[in-house]
Enzyme design. Structure first.
Site, mmCIF file in Angstrom:
data_model
loop_
_atom_site.group_PDB
_atom_site.id
_atom_site.type_symbol
_atom_site.label_atom_id
_atom_site.label_comp_id
_atom_site.label_asym_id
_atom_site.label_seq_id
_atom_site.Cartn_x
_atom_site.Cartn_y
_atom_site.Cartn_z
ATOM 1 N N LYS A 70 0.812 -1.198 0.000
ATOM 2 C CA LYS A 70 0.000 0.000 0.000
ATOM 3 C C LYS A 70 0.856 1.264 0.000
ATOM 4 O O LYS A 70 0.383 2.351 -0.337
ATOM 5 C CB LYS A 70 -0.876 0.023 1.264
ATOM 6 C CG LYS A 70 -1.868 -1.094 1.364
ATOM 7 C CD LYS A 70 -2.590 -1.011 2.710
ATOM 8 C CE LYS A 70 -3.374 -2.265 2.977
ATOM 9 N NZ LYS A 70 -3.886 -2.311 4.360
ATOM 10 N N GLU A 126 7.902 2.511 -5.882
ATOM 11 C CA GLU A 126 8.017 1.968 -4.517
ATOM 12 C C GLU A 126 8.111 3.107 -3.515
ATOM 13 O O GLU A 126 8.651 4.171 -3.833
ATOM 14 C CB GLU A 126 9.311 1.131 -4.404
ATOM 15 C CG GLU A 126 9.109 -0.359 -4.327
ATOM 16 C CD GLU A 126 8.551 -0.860 -2.996
ATOM 17 O OE1 GLU A 126 7.850 -0.125 -2.299
ATOM 18 O OE2 GLU A 126 8.819 -2.020 -2.670
ATOM 19 N N ASP A 127 7.634 2.869 -2.315
ATOM 20 C CA ASP A 127 7.765 3.891 -1.276
ATOM 21 C C ASP A 127 9.186 3.937 -0.716
ATOM 22 O O ASP A 127 9.828 4.983 -0.695
ATOM 23 C CB ASP A 127 6.741 3.652 -0.151
ATOM 24 C CG ASP A 127 6.776 2.244 0.427
ATOM 25 O OD1 ASP A 127 7.547 1.381 -0.065
ATOM 26 O OD2 ASP A 127 6.025 1.972 1.390
ATOM 27 N N ASP A 130 14.493 -0.809 1.781
ATOM 28 C CA ASP A 130 15.196 -1.034 3.051
ATOM 29 C C ASP A 130 16.233 -2.124 2.792
ATOM 30 O O ASP A 130 17.316 -1.853 2.274
ATOM 31 C CB ASP A 130 14.147 -1.416 4.096
ATOM 32 C CG ASP A 130 14.701 -1.556 5.503
ATOM 33 O OD1 ASP A 130 15.919 -1.460 5.679
ATOM 34 O OD2 ASP A 130 13.906 -1.763 6.434
ATOM 35 N N LYS A 158 17.049 3.498 2.200
ATOM 36 C CA LYS A 158 17.843 3.569 3.442
ATOM 37 C C LYS A 158 19.292 3.226 3.114
ATOM 38 O O LYS A 158 19.546 2.282 2.369
ATOM 39 C CB LYS A 158 17.286 2.603 4.488
ATOM 40 C CG LYS A 158 15.926 3.009 4.999
ATOM 41 C CD LYS A 158 15.471 2.132 6.149
ATOM 42 C CE LYS A 158 14.018 2.397 6.487
ATOM 43 N NZ LYS A 158 13.492 1.488 7.515
ATOM 44 N N PHE A 179 13.313 3.660 11.267
ATOM 45 C CA PHE A 179 11.951 3.365 10.840
ATOM 46 C C PHE A 179 11.175 4.673 10.702
ATOM 47 O O PHE A 179 11.153 5.487 11.626
ATOM 48 C CB PHE A 179 11.253 2.438 11.841
ATOM 49 C CG PHE A 179 9.957 1.909 11.318
ATOM 50 C CD1 PHE A 179 9.926 0.836 10.439
ATOM 51 C CD2 PHE A 179 8.757 2.516 11.674
ATOM 52 C CE1 PHE A 179 8.726 0.371 9.925
ATOM 53 C CE2 PHE A 179 7.547 2.060 11.160
ATOM 54 C CZ PHE A 179 7.540 0.982 10.288
ATOM 55 N N VAL A 180 10.570 4.864 9.534
ATOM 56 C CA VAL A 180 9.859 6.120 9.271
ATOM 57 C C VAL A 180 8.397 5.854 8.912
ATOM 58 O O VAL A 180 8.039 4.758 8.473
ATOM 59 C CB VAL A 180 10.530 6.917 8.120
ATOM 60 C CG1 VAL A 180 11.869 7.467 8.543
ATOM 61 C CG2 VAL A 180 10.670 6.071 6.848
ATOM 62 N N ASP A 186 3.400 3.342 6.812
ATOM 63 C CA ASP A 186 2.621 3.137 8.033
ATOM 64 C C ASP A 186 3.418 2.496 9.154
ATOM 65 O O ASP A 186 4.489 1.921 8.943
ATOM 66 C CB ASP A 186 1.441 2.215 7.728
ATOM 67 C CG ASP A 186 1.880 0.746 7.576
ATOM 68 O OD1 ASP A 186 2.807 0.484 6.782
ATOM 69 O OD2 ASP A 186 1.315 -0.118 8.266
ATOM 70 N N ARG A 192 -0.229 6.867 7.444
ATOM 71 C CA ARG A 192 0.002 6.958 5.987
ATOM 72 C C ARG A 192 -0.380 8.328 5.438
ATOM 73 O O ARG A 192 0.150 8.767 4.429
ATOM 74 C CB ARG A 192 -0.812 5.892 5.237
ATOM 75 C CG ARG A 192 -0.380 4.456 5.496
ATOM 76 C CD ARG A 192 -1.085 3.529 4.513
ATOM 77 N NE ARG A 192 -1.046 2.137 4.905
ATOM 78 C CZ ARG A 192 -0.056 1.293 4.629
ATOM 79 N NH1 ARG A 192 0.999 1.718 3.970
ATOM 80 N NH2 ARG A 192 -0.124 0.025 5.010
HETATM 81 P P1 IMP Z 1 12.600 -4.261 2.131
HETATM 82 O O1 IMP Z 1 12.134 -5.518 1.475
HETATM 83 O O2 IMP Z 1 13.367 -4.548 3.418
HETATM 84 O O3 IMP Z 1 13.373 -3.348 1.199
HETATM 85 O O4 IMP Z 1 11.306 -3.483 2.644
HETATM 86 C C1 IMP Z 1 10.440 -2.880 1.750
HETATM 87 C C2 IMP Z 1 9.071 -2.634 2.324
HETATM 88 O O5 IMP Z 1 9.070 -2.639 3.759
HETATM 89 C C3 IMP Z 1 8.606 -1.241 1.942
HETATM 90 O O6 IMP Z 1 7.940 -1.249 0.701
HETATM 91 C C4 IMP Z 1 7.721 -0.868 3.097
HETATM 92 O O7 IMP Z 1 6.413 -1.362 2.883
HETATM 93 C C5 IMP Z 1 8.330 -1.564 4.282
HETATM 94 N N1 IMP Z 1 9.251 -0.682 5.014
HETATM 95 C C6 IMP Z 1 10.606 -0.685 5.000
HETATM 96 N N2 IMP Z 1 11.112 0.265 5.805
HETATM 97 C C7 IMP Z 1 10.038 0.907 6.322
HETATM 98 C C8 IMP Z 1 9.914 2.025 7.211
HETATM 99 O O8 IMP Z 1 10.880 2.638 7.692
HETATM 100 N N3 IMP Z 1 8.633 2.384 7.509
HETATM 101 C C9 IMP Z 1 7.525 1.769 7.014
HETATM 102 N N4 IMP Z 1 7.606 0.733 6.184
HETATM 103 C C10 IMP Z 1 8.855 0.308 5.834
#
Ligand code: IMP
Length: 210
Positions: A70, A126-127, A130, A158, A179-180, A186, A192
């Site tokens: 989302k 993508e938002d 991480d 990040k 964490f943001v 969210d 959000r």
């Molecule tokens: P990744 O697979 O570790 O890169 O995480 C990606 C997904 O985790 C993002 O699309 C977010 O939905 C969620 N996510 C990662 N870091 C954060 C954060 O700091 N706040 C909220 N959601 C996060």
């Protein structure tokens, strides 16, 4: 709440209207926010620039923008209004953290695309990146469907935590590994609708587990 948002805004008639409009979400969460990391103004300025860049890169191409739900819905809505090209939209939904703040590395597709992407120019929105595991999985999955091109536009990445190499063509902000929430992101499905990106006070996490 430490905030740069109100201080940076020039107060004309239009901005007074939007301040009034934003008072709702800001007011509702003001005791939960520790710090504003990226202000609404910074986000909107970068999005306008990115929209120009994408408009020029994709001129004359058949653009399909795919949002990852989302978290990307707010960013995608704003970005798309700065792209001066005909385009189509589709969405995927993947499992994310839920109420926790650490990635599990397990990616589950909850909603797949509605349409074929064979031969299309796909821009995946993508938002936040991480560990990069979600994006890496999505890119592998989408490549098997043979789009004409596949690029990524991420609002944030990040630094120093990526576990897989990724080629992110468009990235608006690099942030530290914290964490943001806000601007689509969210914690336990809340926050959000904040117009900025910020961190939460530690009490918010403690209250969630107690
Ligand atoms: P990744 O697979 O570790 O890169 O995480 C990606 C997904 O985790 C993002 O699309 C977010 O939905 C969620 N996510 C990662 N870091 C954060 C954060 O700091 N706040 C909220 N959601 C996060």
């Amino acid at each position: 709440m430490e905030t740069q948002v109100g201080q940076e805004r020039s107060v004309g008639a239009a901005s007074q209207t939007s301040l009034h409009r934003l008072a709702g979400p800001m007011e509702a969460h003001k005791d939960d926010i520790e710090q504003v990391l990226i202000s609404e103004e910074e986000i909107q300025r970068k999005i306008a620039q990115m929209g120009e860049q994408i408009s020029s890169d994709y001129a004359g191409r058949d653009l399909l923008v795919v949002g990852v739900l989302k978290g990307a819905f707010v960013f995608m809505a704003d970005l798309s209004r700065h792209v001066r090209l005909p385009m189509e939209f589709d969405f995927m939904a993947v499992s994310s953290y839920g109420a926790a703040t650490q990635t599990s590395g397990v990616v589950r597709i909850l909603k797949d695309l509605d349409h074929e992407i064979l031969g299309r120019h796909v821009l995946l929105v993508e938002d936040i990146v991480d560990s990069g595991l979600t994006l890496s999985y999505l890119l592998k999955n989408l490549r098997t469907r043979r789009p004409a091109s596949l690029e990524v536009c991420a609002l944030m990445q990040k630094t120093g935590v990526q576990q897989v190499p990724l080629d992110i063509k468009y990235r608006l902000f690099e942030i530290p590994s914290v964490f943001v929430v806000g601007y689509g992101l969210d914690y336990g499905e809340r926050f959000r609708n904040l117009p900025f990106v910020g961190t939460l006070r530690p009490e918010v996490y403690r209250d969630a587990v107690s």
